[in-house]
Design a protein around this motif. Structure first.
Motif, PDB file in Angstrom:
ATOM      1  N   CYS A   7       1.090  -1.188  -0.172  1.00 36.88           N
ATOM      2  CA  CYS A   7       0.150   0.022  -0.242  1.00 36.88           C
ATOM      3  C   CYS A   7       0.630   1.495   0.079  1.00 36.88           C
ATOM      4  CB  CYS A   7      -0.933  -0.164   1.150  1.00 36.88           C
ATOM      5  SG  CYS A   7      -2.312  -1.226   1.088  1.00 36.88           S
ATOM      6  N   ASN A  48      -1.650   2.844 -10.682  1.00 38.52           N
ATOM      7  CA  ASN A  48      -0.940   3.573  -9.951  1.00 38.52           C
ATOM      8  C   ASN A  48      -0.878   5.180 -10.705  1.00 38.52           C
ATOM      9  OD1 ASN A  48      -0.751   1.818  -7.367  1.00 38.52           O
ATOM     10  ND2 ASN A  48       1.156   1.183  -7.886  1.00 38.52           N
ATOM     11  N   CYS A  96       2.842   1.364  -2.982  1.00 39.78           N
ATOM     12  CA  CYS A  96       1.913   2.221  -4.513  1.00 39.78           C
ATOM     13  C   CYS A  96       0.954   3.748  -4.397  1.00 39.78           C
ATOM     14  CB  CYS A  96       0.471   1.664  -4.414  1.00 39.78           C
ATOM     15  SG  CYS A  96       0.314   0.322  -5.076  1.00 39.78           S
ATOM     16  N   ILE A 109      -8.409  -3.732  -8.232  1.00 32.60           N
ATOM     17  CA  ILE A 109      -7.637  -3.459  -7.629  1.00 32.60           C
ATOM     18  C   ILE A 109      -7.236  -4.805  -7.060  1.00 32.60           C
ATOM     19  CG2 ILE A 109      -5.849  -2.499  -5.342  1.00 32.60           C
ATOM     20  CD1 ILE A 109      -6.540   0.733  -6.237  1.00 32.60           C
ATOM     21  N   LYS A 165      -6.043  -4.105  -2.233  1.00 27.94           N
ATOM     22  CA  LYS A 165      -4.543  -5.366  -1.583  1.00 27.94           C
ATOM     23  C   LYS A 165      -4.495  -5.788  -0.503  1.00 27.94           C
ATOM     24  CE  LYS A 165      -1.827  -2.987  -4.526  1.00 27.94           C
ATOM     25  NZ  LYS A 165      -1.232  -3.869  -5.750  1.00 27.94           N
ATOM     26  N   ILE A 204      -7.109   1.307  -2.653  1.00 31.12           N
ATOM     27  CA  ILE A 204      -5.834   0.456  -2.010  1.00 31.12           C
ATOM     28  C   ILE A 204      -6.106   0.422  -0.920  1.00 31.12           C
ATOM     29  CG2 ILE A 204      -3.187   0.808  -1.385  1.00 31.12           C
ATOM     30  CD1 ILE A 204      -3.613   0.841  -4.567  1.00 31.12           C
TER      31      ILE A 204
END
Length: 187
Positions: free
Chosen positions: A64, A118, A67, A107, A139, A135
Motif C-alpha cells: 500500500c 497507480n 503504491c 485493484i 490489496k 488500495i
C-alpha cells in the motif's frame, strides 16, 4: 534442480530473518515502484520468514505504501504535463469517473497491473481519499492470494478451491467497498 531451488528459498528466508522486517518491507515497496519484480515471490518470502500474520501485515502495509509512493510521484511530476495534451484530457476524465467499487475490484484482481493503476490514478484527477481507500481494501485480497495460497501461477488458476476463495474475496471487497463508500461518502 529442485534441491537448488529449495536451497535458494531457504537461504532467502534466512537472509530476510537476519536483516529483519524493514528489509522485508523494502523489497515489497521496491516492487511497487519497479513492476518487473515479482510481488508474489516477495510476499511469499515475507510470510515464510516472519510467519502468516506478521508477514501478511508487513506485505500489505508495504505494498500500500509503495503504491501511494508511485501515485504521488506521478501526480507531482507528470500529471500537469499530461493535461497539456488535448487527447489525453478525455482519457483522464474517464479515469476520474471510475466508481470506487470498480476501482477496488480492479485493484483486488491478482493479475491486474498495479503499476499502471497507480500511474493512471496519479495522472488523472482521482482523489487521494478514493485512491487510498481503494488500495487499502483491494490489496488485502492480493496479499492473501499471493501469500497464503503461495502456489504457482498455473496451480492457482486450475485449483477450484483457490478460485472459490478468490471469488469470495472479490465479493467481500465489493461489499466492503460499497459500505465504505456509503459511510465515508467517497463519491
Amino acid at each position: 534442480m529442485i534441491d537448488i531451488i529449495q536451497d535458494f528459498v531457504n537461504n532467502t528466508v534466512i537472509y530476510l530473518q537476519q536483516f529483519g522486517i524493514l528489509f522485508g518491507c523494502f523489497i515489497v515497496i521496491l516492487e511497487s515502484i519497479i513492476p518487473a519484480l515479482p510481488l508474489g515471490v516477495f510476499i511469499a518470502f515475507n510470510i515464510m520468514a516472519f510467519g502468516n500474520v506478521v508477514g501478511f501485515i508487513i506485505s500489505w502495509i508495504s505494498t500500500c505504501f509503495g503504491c501511494c509512493l508511485s501515485f504521488f510521484v506521478f501526480r507531482k511530476f507528470f500529471s500537469k504535463r499530461i493535461y497539456k495534451h488535448p487527447k489525453l484530457v478525455k482519457i483522464n476524465n474517464t479515469l476520474k469517473k471510475i466508481s470506487f467499487t470498480n476501482l477496488v475490484l480492479i485493484i483486488a484482481l491478482p493479475f491486474s497491473p498495479a503499476f499502471l493503476i497507480n500511474i493512471a490514478c496519479g495522472i488523472s484527477k482521482t482523489s487521494f481519499k478514493k485512491y487510498i481507500s481503494a488500495i487499502l481494501l483491494g490489496k488485502l485480497s492480493i496479499v492473501y492470494f499471493w501469500g497464503f495460497i503461495s502456489k504457482s501461477f498455473l496451480e492457482s488458476i486450475t485449483d477450484i478451491k483457490t478460485m472459490c476463495i478468490l471469488v469470495i474475496l472479490l465479493l467481500i471487497s465489493y461489499i466492503v467497498s460499497k459500505i465504505v463508500n456509503r459511510k465515508l461518502n467517497i463519491e
